[in-house]
Design a protein around this motif. Structure first.
Motif, PDB file in Angstrom:
ATOM      1  N   THR A 152       0.802  -1.241   0.000  1.00 33.45           N
ATOM      2  CA  THR A 152       0.000   0.000   0.000  1.00 33.45           C
ATOM      3  C   THR A 152       0.831   1.286   0.000  1.00 33.45           C
ATOM      4  OG1 THR A 152      -0.385   0.347   2.393  1.00 33.45           O
ATOM      5  CG2 THR A 152      -1.910  -1.162   1.258  1.00 33.45           C
ATOM      6  N   LYS A 154       3.145   4.257  -1.354  1.00 36.00           N
ATOM      7  CA  LYS A 154       3.229   4.824  -2.708  1.00 36.00           C
ATOM      8  C   LYS A 154       4.685   4.984  -3.134  1.00 36.00           C
ATOM      9  CE  LYS A 154      -1.194   7.013  -2.623  1.00 36.00           C
ATOM     10  NZ  LYS A 154      -1.941   8.048  -1.955  1.00 36.00           N
ATOM     11  N   MET A 158       4.248   3.230  -8.474  1.00 35.94           N
ATOM     12  CA  MET A 158       2.996   2.676  -7.923  1.00 35.94           C
ATOM     13  C   MET A 158       2.260   3.831  -7.231  1.00 35.94           C
ATOM     14  SD  MET A 158       2.718  -0.968  -7.732  1.00 35.94           S
ATOM     15  CE  MET A 158       3.773  -2.362  -8.055  1.00 35.94           C
ATOM     16  N   PRO A 159       1.820   4.812  -8.030  1.00 41.30           N
ATOM     17  CA  PRO A 159       1.224   6.007  -7.416  1.00 41.30           C
ATOM     18  C   PRO A 159      -0.076   5.722  -6.662  1.00 41.30           C
ATOM     19  CG  PRO A 159       1.008   6.063  -9.820  1.00 41.30           C
ATOM     20  CD  PRO A 159       1.882   4.894  -9.501  1.00 41.30           C
ATOM     21  N   PHE A 160      -0.689   4.571  -6.943  1.00 40.86           N
ATOM     22  CA  PHE A 160      -1.915   4.222  -6.211  1.00 40.86           C
ATOM     23  C   PHE A 160      -1.640   3.206  -5.101  1.00 40.86           C
ATOM     24  CE2 PHE A 160      -3.168   5.514 -10.512  1.00 40.86           C
ATOM     25  CZ  PHE A 160      -3.933   6.632 -10.177  1.00 40.86           C
ATOM     26  N   GLY A 161      -0.372   3.025  -4.809  1.00 40.40           N
ATOM     27  CA  GLY A 161       0.000   2.130  -3.711  1.00 40.40           C
ATOM     28  C   GLY A 161       0.533   0.798  -4.209  1.00 40.40           C
ATOM     29  N   ASN A 162       1.498   0.260  -3.484  1.00 44.15           N
ATOM     30  CA  ASN A 162       2.143  -0.995  -3.886  1.00 44.15           C
ATOM     31  C   ASN A 162       1.257  -2.197  -3.588  1.00 44.15           C
ATOM     32  OD1 ASN A 162       4.107  -2.991  -4.456  1.00 44.15           O
ATOM     33  ND2 ASN A 162       4.708  -3.025  -2.292  1.00 44.15           N
ATOM     34  N   TYR A 163       1.162  -3.092  -4.581  1.00 42.06           N
ATOM     35  CA  TYR A 163       0.394  -4.334  -4.357  1.00 42.06           C
ATOM     36  C   TYR A 163       1.279  -5.575  -4.446  1.00 42.06           C
ATOM     37  CZ  TYR A 163       0.426  -3.612  -9.393  1.00 42.06           C
ATOM     38  OH  TYR A 163       0.823  -3.345 -10.674  1.00 42.06           O
ATOM     39  N   ASN A 222       4.701   9.557   0.332  1.00 42.88           N
ATOM     40  CA  ASN A 222       3.731   8.961   1.269  1.00 42.88           C
ATOM     41  C   ASN A 222       3.252   9.944   2.335  1.00 42.88           C
ATOM     42  OD1 ASN A 222       3.405   6.003   0.558  1.00 42.88           O
ATOM     43  ND2 ASN A 222       5.624   6.286   0.425  1.00 42.88           N
TER      44      ASN A 222
END
Ligand SMILES: Cc1ncc(C[n+]2csc(CCOP(=O)(O)OP(=O)(O)O)c2C)c(N)n1
Ligand code: SF4
Ligand SMILES: [Mg+2]
Length: 298
Positions: A152, A154, A158-163, A222
């Motif tokens: 999650t 950023k 991964m601007p919408f958060g790391n998955y 972040n």
């Protein structure tokens, strides 16, 4: 102020670790409140306190903000290519077994592009002290996602958060065979220095992870404030559990950080295994590498 007074003021103000640094390269490139310099300082202090012969100490870095560390240290220092600090250091150690070789590099360098070298070096128990500064991101190149970026968090990629699931580095090192494994943050300067001192005296693949702020990218992307805010965060959220099961050391985004020494054991090093083996199978036909290295007396 007279020239004499100015001179004596400078002498009084010299930093205790200045002799360990290439002062002609200062100011360094690191951003204000970046944590890397603190780790360098702790390593220099540990060298001083252990009293190791500095002519027998060598430091190897890869590429990255952390990778600049080798260039600032007044030691035999090598700034190698990205991900290749460990193989370079392995060759150095095999050719000059009398050296104490330290690898000092970043998370992206050592376990991203350099991950394969990392696991095999631990598996073979190569005699290296590996210091990894984990700022959860590729700092130098603009804050891309790293194999350590928490879920999650950023990053620029991964601007919408790391998955992607990140590595639990002490567990990775321990399960591959590292004989000394510890984790600290850049806030734990006394404990980190003590851990460096201890690891300097051990042999085999010794791994120390240091969680440290990247103020400019990880903290900014972040919205975590500056490196000072992250130091406060470490103060409030780091727990010391020596001997903790390394399977339990995952780091969640802004979650608890378990620190401590998790592994400290002896196992024959690569060089010892090789020497024993060839003595057994070749007997007198085996000519071991001279303790002072193959070339220096020629
Ligand atoms: C072969 C190669 N690929 C990519 C790069 C670009 N590059 C330089 S440093 C770096 C990431 C470094 O990240 P890390 O090791 O975490 O160091 P930090 O800057 O965070 O301290 C990358 C991808 C390069 N120099 N060489
Ligand atoms: S970009 Fe991040 S890791 Fe690199 S020097 Fe700045 S704060 Fe440190
Ligand atoms: Mg990094």
């Amino acid at each position: 102020m007279s020239e004499v007074m100015e001179q004596s003021k400078l002498e009084v103000e010299e930093h205790p670790v200045a002799p360990f640094l290439r002062m002609d390269r200062i100011p360094h490139i690191w951003c204000p409140t970046c944590g890397i310099g603190t780790v360098v300082k702790c390593y220099a202090t540990a060298l001083e306190e252990t009293g190791v012969d500095l002519t027998k100490v060598s430091i190897v870095s890869g590429i990255g903000c952390t990778g600049r560390a080798a260039g600032y240290m007044n030691l035999d220092a090598f700034h190698t290519t990205h991900g290749r600090a460990i193989p370079f250091a392995t060759g150095l150690k095999l050719g000059r077994p009398e050296l104490m070789v330290t690898v000092f590099s970043g998370d992206g360098d050592l376990v991203g592009i350099g991950g394969n070298h990392f696991i095999h070096s631990a598996r073979r128990n190569i005699d290296l002290l590996v210091i990894l500064v984990n700022n959860f991101i590729y700092g130098m190149t603009g804050g891309q996602n790293a194999p350590t970026t928490p879920l999650t968090a950023k990053s620029s990629t991964m601007p919408f958060g790391n998955y992607e699931r990140p590595f639990n580095l002490p567990h990775l090192a321990a399960s591959c065979g590292a004989t000394y494994v510890a984790r600290w943050t850049s806030l734990h300067i006394r404990r980190l220095t003590k851990s460096f001192r201890e690891a300097i005296k051990r042999k085999g693949f010794r791994f120390i992870e240091v969680i440290a702020p990247c103020s400019t990218l990880y903290a900014r992307l972040n919205k975590l404030g500056t490196g000072f805010n992250l130091m406060q965060f470490y103060h409030d959220n780091a727990e010391i559990h020596h001997g903790a099961d390394t399977r339990d050391l995952d780091i969640e985004f802004q979650g608890e950080i378990i620190c401590g020494k998790f592994v400290d054991e002896e196992r024959p090093t690569f060089m010892e295994m090789m020497s024993d083996h060839y003595h057994k199978v070749l007997g007198d036909r085996y000519v071991p590498m001279p303790p002072e290295g193959g070339l220096i007396h020629e």
